[in-house]
Write a protein that holds these residues in place. Structure first.
Motif, short mmCIF file in Angstrom:
data_model
loop_
_atom_site.label_atom_id
_atom_site.label_comp_id
_atom_site.label_asym_id
_atom_site.label_seq_id
_atom_site.Cartn_x
_atom_site.Cartn_y
_atom_site.Cartn_z
N LEU A 1 1.56 -0.46 10.69
CA LEU A 1 1.67 0.70 9.82
C LEU A 1 3.06 1.31 9.92
CD1 LEU A 1 -1.82 2.31 10.45
CD2 LEU A 1 -0.99 1.44 8.27
N ALA A 2 3.57 1.46 11.14
CA ALA A 2 4.90 2.04 11.32
C ALA A 2 5.96 1.16 10.66
CB ALA A 2 5.20 2.20 12.81
N ALA A 3 5.84 -0.15 10.81
CA ALA A 3 6.81 -1.06 10.22
C ALA A 3 6.77 -1.03 8.69
CB ALA A 3 6.57 -2.49 10.71
N ALA A 4 5.59 -0.68 8.13
CA ALA A 4 5.43 -0.62 6.68
C ALA A 4 5.87 0.73 6.11
CB ALA A 4 3.99 -0.88 6.30
N GLY A 5 6.32 1.64 6.98
CA GLY A 5 6.75 2.95 6.51
C GLY A 5 5.62 3.94 6.34
N LEU A 6 4.58 3.78 7.15
CA LEU A 6 3.42 4.68 7.12
C LEU A 6 3.28 5.39 8.45
CD1 LEU A 6 1.06 2.21 5.28
CD2 LEU A 6 1.70 4.46 4.39
N GLY B 1 0.58 11.16 -1.01
CA GLY B 1 -0.65 10.38 -0.99
C GLY B 1 -1.00 9.88 0.40
N GLN B 2 -2.27 9.50 0.58
CA GLN B 2 -2.74 9.10 1.90
C GLN B 2 -3.45 7.75 1.87
OE1 GLN B 2 -3.89 12.37 4.64
NE2 GLN B 2 -4.32 13.52 2.77
N VAL C 1 0.83 -1.20 0.00
CA VAL C 1 0.00 0.00 0.00
C VAL C 1 0.87 1.25 0.00
CG1 VAL C 1 -1.55 1.38 1.46
CG2 VAL C 1 -2.06 -1.03 1.01
N ARG C 2 1.92 1.24 0.81
CA ARG C 2 2.81 2.40 0.86
C ARG C 2 3.44 2.65 -0.51
NH1 ARG C 2 7.66 4.44 0.89
NH2 ARG C 2 8.35 5.96 2.45
#
Length: 266
Positions: A216-221, A134-135, A126-127
């Motif tokens: 989310l944090a681990a995915a770079g978000l 983008g969001q 997703v990221r």
């Protein structure tokens, strides 16, 4: 041991639309999503169902892609008008594209339907699908919501345009897998008196707020906002209702610093 993985939503999309209107506020969802988009923005709807959100956003000048595993729902979506919208029959975790989007969203508990072991990869994907700036919007059911709303058996009725849908539902728990299974039988009487029956089931991983924030944090978000609904109401402390999280890609330097800190701690 019973296999508790998967979903099946293969019944006519017009019946899903009737039920959806009783569960959802499309106007509030559209206003919320549109507020995150630039003019003529591009969107990706993971778990688009019958395409209601995409059509509403299209009316505001946005174009997008809808991904869903239900052939019946996508048949309805395409017939309802797909100018400026493309539909892909696939599970959310299987979707691949070179396109980039201004907004990627997954609503109505779609996140819970995914295999929890594949969530890290899905969120990283997703990221990567975001345009600069983008969001992401994720609406998911969390542990307190599941506990608060659990009903072993329930009956519901949905009526519109001469159609009556009676929904018989059963829930049970695989506690070791932190998984809820929902089994439904739909009895549909159409305006001309014809009666049909459809069986559905879907499994939902029981997620927690902290778990999703860490993923989310681990995915770079980076999370920019959290709400208890699409009118931007605060998440209730009693647990009833889903969480709606808005996030954006973590700046590269911050992501690099975080990775370095985790490596040092290891």
């Amino acid at each position: 041991m019973t296999d508790l993985t998967g979903t099946s939503f293969e019944f006519p999309g017009e019946y899903y639309e009737i039920m959806r209107k009783d569960f959802r506020n499309l106007d509030a969802e559209t206003e919320f999503l549109a507020s995150l988009l630039p003019d003529a923005g591009t969107v990706l709807d993971l778990g688009c169902g019958t395409g209601s959100n995409l059509r509403a956003l299209r009316e505001r000048g946005h174009r997008g892609t809808g991904v869903d595993q239900s052939a019946a729902f996508l048949e309805y979506a395409r017939a309802a008008g797909d100018e400026g919208i493309s539909y892909v029959e696939a599970r959310a975790e299987e979707y691949r594209t070179d396109e980039r989007y201004d907004l990627v969203y997954s609503l109505f508990m779609t996140l819970n339907y995914l295999d929890r072991g594949r969530l890290p990869a899905v969120l990283r994907s997703v990221r990567e699908l975001l345009n600069p700036g983008g969001q992401v919007v994720l609406e998911f059911g969390h542990l307190l919501n599941f506990v608060d709303s659990f009903q072993p058996n329930s009956v519901g009725h949905h009526r519109r345009d001469g159609v009556l849908i009676t929904r018989l539902a059963r829930q049970f728990i695989n506690a070791h897998a932190a998984n809820w299974r929902n089994e439904e039988t739909l009895l549909v009487r159409t305006a001309d008196g014809t009666v049909a029956m459809y069986d559905n089931f879907f499994d939902q991983a029981v997620l927690t707020g902290p778990e999703v924030r860490e993923l989310l944090a681990a995915a770079g978000l980076t999370i920019t906002a959290e709400y208890g609904g699409f009118r931007k109401e605060p998440a209730p402390f009693h647990g009833r209702g889903p969480l709606v999280i808005v996030a954006t890609a973590t700046p590269a330097d911050t992501a690099s610093d975080t990775a370095q800190q985790e490596e040092n701690q290891a």
